[in-house]
Write a protein that holds these residues in place. Structure first.
Motif, PDB file in Angstrom:
ATOM      1  N   LEU A 109      38.159  39.757  41.338  1.00  0.00           N
ATOM      2  CA  LEU A 109      36.957  39.979  42.137  1.00  0.00           C
ATOM      3  C   LEU A 109      36.484  41.428  42.056  1.00  0.00           C
ATOM      4  CD1 LEU A 109      37.444  37.901  45.395  1.00  0.00           C
ATOM      5  CD2 LEU A 109      35.617  37.673  43.731  1.00  0.00           C
ATOM      6  N   TYR A 151      28.120  36.454  51.528  1.00  0.00           N
ATOM      7  CA  TYR A 151      28.452  35.510  50.470  1.00  0.00           C
ATOM      8  C   TYR A 151      29.890  35.052  50.643  1.00  0.00           C
ATOM      9  CZ  TYR A 151      24.310  37.522  48.381  1.00  0.00           C
ATOM     10  OH  TYR A 151      23.035  37.945  48.174  1.00  0.00           O
ATOM     11  N   ASP A 152      30.139  33.769  50.387  1.00  0.00           N
ATOM     12  CA  ASP A 152      31.493  33.238  50.431  1.00  0.00           C
ATOM     13  C   ASP A 152      32.264  33.699  49.200  1.00  0.00           C
ATOM     14  OD1 ASP A 152      31.135  31.895  52.824  1.00  0.00           O
ATOM     15  OD2 ASP A 152      30.361  30.095  51.828  1.00  0.00           O
ATOM     16  N   ALA A 153      33.560  33.433  49.210  1.00  0.00           N
ATOM     17  CA  ALA A 153      34.414  33.853  48.106  1.00  0.00           C
ATOM     18  C   ALA A 153      34.043  33.175  46.793  1.00  0.00           C
ATOM     19  CB  ALA A 153      35.877  33.566  48.444  1.00  0.00           C
ATOM     20  N   ASP A 154      33.504  31.962  46.870  1.00  0.00           N
ATOM     21  CA  ASP A 154      33.181  31.226  45.643  1.00  0.00           C
ATOM     22  C   ASP A 154      31.717  31.359  45.225  1.00  0.00           C
ATOM     23  OD1 ASP A 154      32.230  29.845  47.794  1.00  0.00           O
ATOM     24  OD2 ASP A 154      32.829  27.864  47.065  1.00  0.00           O
ATOM     25  N   THR A 198      43.795  37.530  41.794  1.00  0.00           N
ATOM     26  CA  THR A 198      42.437  37.100  42.155  1.00  0.00           C
ATOM     27  C   THR A 198      41.646  38.246  42.759  1.00  0.00           C
ATOM     28  OG1 THR A 198      43.234  36.304  44.296  1.00  0.00           O
ATOM     29  CG2 THR A 198      43.094  34.694  42.510  1.00  0.00           C
ATOM     30  N   PRO A 222      28.521  32.595  43.269  1.00  0.00           N
ATOM     31  CA  PRO A 222      28.341  33.153  41.922  1.00  0.00           C
ATOM     32  C   PRO A 222      27.857  34.601  41.973  1.00  0.00           C
ATOM     33  CG  PRO A 222      27.161  31.063  42.162  1.00  0.00           C
ATOM     34  CD  PRO A 222      27.649  31.448  43.515  1.00  0.00           C
ATOM     35  N   GLY A 267      37.909  37.650  50.168  1.00  0.00           N
ATOM     36  CA  GLY A 267      36.953  37.168  49.179  1.00  0.00           C
ATOM     37  C   GLY A 267      35.512  37.199  49.654  1.00  0.00           C
ATOM     38  N   GLN A 268      35.295  37.292  50.959  1.00  0.00           N
ATOM     39  CA  GLN A 268      33.923  37.350  51.464  1.00  0.00           C
ATOM     40  C   GLN A 268      33.273  38.653  51.046  1.00  0.00           C
ATOM     41  OE1 GLN A 268      34.273  36.468  55.735  1.00  0.00           O
ATOM     42  NE2 GLN A 268      32.659  34.996  55.316  1.00  0.00           N
TER      43      GLN A 268
END
Length: 170
Positions: A78, A149-152, A74, A154, A134-135
């Motif tokens: 990213l 931005y959060d990990a999810d 993952t 877009p 992921g942030q």
């Protein structure tokens, strides 16, 4: 008398926008709620120069994100996603640099291989509660976090915000 009526009507016509906007504000009716930035604003976050990294940034725009340690599938996905966003900036891409922060369990662990145009650094010590794998953050040339931005989130949202910031800040 006819000229006075024309004058009063002209003054009402010119004052109408002010009257309408004042009543919209007073009654809170019809006010657009357009959102310009898609990321979260974090004005209280400390500047990038104060983050416990084994490297310090210079005065450029930075796309900073935290990778899990060690960098798994993952994390690589990213990294590729942010590389593609960086390439999508076109001629503005040379104004933005990418920084991948890996949470170091111990500093002897080697860093994972960086993609072209990316810098990989260790986070020194324990991660704070505001930093999670992921942030992603957009950091201005003075080191201030502009958007988070959060990990999810877009990638298209980050791309739109970054293009707007680069266009506004020549």
């Amino acid at each position: 008398m006819k000229n006075r009526i024309k004058l009063v009507l002209l003054m009402l016509l010119l004052a109408a926008p002010m009257l309408v906007s004042g009543s919209m504000y007073a009654l809170q009716l019809g006010i657009p709620e357009k959102q310009v930035a898609r990321g979260a604003l974090l004005p209280d976050l400390q500047p990038l120069q104060q983050w416990p990294l084994d490297w310090q940034a210079s005065g450029e725009w930075w796309l900073v994100w935290i990778a899990d340690a060690p960098c798994q599938a993952t994390c690589q996905q990213l990294a590729d996603q942010w590389w593609r966003v960086h390439r999508a900036l076109g001629r503005e891409a040379d104004r933005v640099y990418r920084l991948r922060i890996e949470m170091a369990v111990n500093e002897s662990r080697p860093l994972t291989e960086a993609l072209p145009g990316e810098r990989v650094v260790h986070w020194q010590g324990n991660a704070p509660d505001w930093a999670a794998p992921g942030q992603t953050w957009l950091v201005d040339p003075e080191g201030r976090v502009v958007l988070a931005y959060d990990a999810d989130a877009p990638a298209a949202d980050l791309h739109r915000d970054l293009m707007r910031l680069l266009r506004v800040n020549r």
